[in-house]
Write an enzyme that holds these catalytic residues in place. Structure first.
Site, PDB file in Angstrom:
ATOM      1  N   HIS A  67       0.810  -1.216   0.000  1.00 53.04           N
ATOM      2  CA  HIS A  67       0.000   0.000   0.000  1.00 53.04           C
ATOM      3  C   HIS A  67       0.843   1.266   0.000  1.00 53.04           C
ATOM      4  O   HIS A  67       0.305   2.370   0.141  1.00 53.04           O
ATOM      5  CB  HIS A  67      -0.931  -0.012   1.211  1.00 53.04           C
ATOM      6  CG  HIS A  67      -1.773  -1.252   1.293  1.00 53.04           C
ATOM      7  ND1 HIS A  67      -2.825  -1.499   0.441  1.00 53.04           N
ATOM      8  CD2 HIS A  67      -1.680  -2.339   2.098  1.00 53.04           C
ATOM      9  CE1 HIS A  67      -3.362  -2.672   0.728  1.00 53.04           C
ATOM     10  NE2 HIS A  67      -2.687  -3.201   1.723  1.00 53.04           N
ATOM     11  N   HIS A 114      -5.278   0.661  -2.811  1.00 53.19           N
ATOM     12  CA  HIS A 114      -6.160   0.668  -3.962  1.00 53.19           C
ATOM     13  C   HIS A 114      -5.943   1.940  -4.785  1.00 53.19           C
ATOM     14  O   HIS A 114      -5.813   3.023  -4.251  1.00 53.19           O
ATOM     15  CB  HIS A 114      -7.624   0.502  -3.557  1.00 53.19           C
ATOM     16  CG  HIS A 114      -8.154   1.560  -2.629  1.00 53.19           C
ATOM     17  ND1 HIS A 114      -7.804   1.679  -1.299  1.00 53.19           N
ATOM     18  CD2 HIS A 114      -9.024   2.574  -2.876  1.00 53.19           C
ATOM     19  CE1 HIS A 114      -8.440   2.688  -0.755  1.00 53.19           C
ATOM     20  NE2 HIS A 114      -9.194   3.246  -1.678  1.00 53.19           N
ATOM     21  N   GLY A 137     -10.642  -0.928  -7.924  1.00 59.01           N
ATOM     22  CA  GLY A 137     -11.430  -0.102  -8.832  1.00 59.01           C
ATOM     23  C   GLY A 137     -11.031  -0.207 -10.291  1.00 59.01           C
ATOM     24  O   GLY A 137     -11.327   0.698 -11.081  1.00 59.01           O
ATOM     25  N   MET A 145     -11.471  -8.027  -9.264  1.00 57.74           N
ATOM     26  CA  MET A 145     -12.295  -8.903  -8.446  1.00 57.74           C
ATOM     27  C   MET A 145     -13.741  -8.907  -8.936  1.00 57.74           C
ATOM     28  O   MET A 145     -14.195  -9.852  -9.578  1.00 57.74           O
ATOM     29  CB  MET A 145     -12.233  -8.503  -6.969  1.00 57.74           C
ATOM     30  CG  MET A 145     -13.081  -9.386  -6.051  1.00 57.74           C
ATOM     31  SD  MET A 145     -13.076  -8.841  -4.323  1.00 57.74           S
ATOM     32  CE  MET A 145     -11.412  -9.279  -3.828  1.00 57.74           C
ATOM     33  N   SER A 146     -14.483  -7.834  -8.654  1.00 58.91           N
ATOM     34  CA  SER A 146     -15.925  -7.845  -8.928  1.00 58.91           C
ATOM     35  C   SER A 146     -16.219  -8.022 -10.407  1.00 58.91           C
ATOM     36  O   SER A 146     -17.184  -8.692 -10.772  1.00 58.91           O
ATOM     37  CB  SER A 146     -16.577  -6.570  -8.402  1.00 58.91           C
ATOM     38  OG  SER A 146     -16.033  -5.425  -9.018  1.00 58.91           O
TER      39      SER A 146
END
Length: 212
Positions: free
Chosen positions: A127, A147, A181, A201-202
């Site tokens: 991060h 992210h 994102g 991911m999504s």
């Protein structure tokens, strides 16, 4: 993780979330027989789309449950010739002969150097630029950094942005993958920032991976 693949998902690493996959199928309990079947069906669709790799990230599972799920996902990935990287449980990854291991940086730091050296592919979640430098010193062969954009996975948390990604890429010679994102529209600017690819991911846990 640095090898290029051909296809629409050549630069994409799938990061799993069985809860997203089963919710998209209208199933509330991801660990019910119906939920497990729905998740594995989605993983077959993902594998058939040939992403660069799959990271089986199911951090809420205990070791025994994770091992059982990993056996099935590894079989799916191997059939499609897609590398499958296990997450968190180093002993499970070694036992099942996974293609690699991915760890949060604090967990990577706790692993014995002998164990870390067992994995040809060893990833770390980072991060900051300092995280990336530390991960490489600990033997990581790639890092995920984020992210980068606003994401539903971290509601209310400000994104770290492309500036961090560029700095991370410059800080270490190992491949760096953007996470958080990521959309198809954003992929090109992520690659232009120097990333080796992006983690999704999504977008791959819901619907048809080929339409991502």
């Amino acid at each position: 993780m640095s090898e290029q693949k051909k296809g629409s998902l050549a630069n994409i690493v799938c990061v799993t979330n069985r809860h997203l996959a089963t919710a998209d199928a209208g199933i509330e309990d991801a660990d019910s027989p119906e939920g497990r079947a729905a998740f594995l069906a989605q993983m077959r669709r993902v594998a058939e789309a040939h992403p660069r790799a799959v990271i089986l990230r199911e951090k809420d599972l205990d070791e025994a449950s994770y091992r059982a799920l990993a056996r099935d996902v590894l079989a799916i990935c191997r059939k499609a010739d897609v590398p499958c990287i296990l997450h968190t449980y180093a002993t499970v990854a070694m036992e099942l002969g996974a293609d690699g291991l991915h760890l949060p940086l604090p967990l990577l730091a706790k692993q014995d150097i002998g164990l870390r050296s067992q994995f040809r592919v060893l990833g770390a979640s980072c991060h900051s630029v300092q995280d990336v430098i530390e991960a490489q010193a600990l033997g990581a062969t790639y890092a995920t950094v984020g992210h980068i954009y606003v994401t539903d996975c971290k509601p209310g948390a400000p994104p770290r942005g492309l500036a961090l990604l560029r700095e991370a890429v410059q800080a270490a010679p190992m491949p760096v993958y953007a996470i958080g994102g990521i959309t198809r529209a954003r992929l090109q600017e992520v690659l232009e920032a120097g990333a080796a690819g992006a983690c999704v991911m999504s977008g791959l846990m819901r619907g048809d991976p080929l339409t991502w």
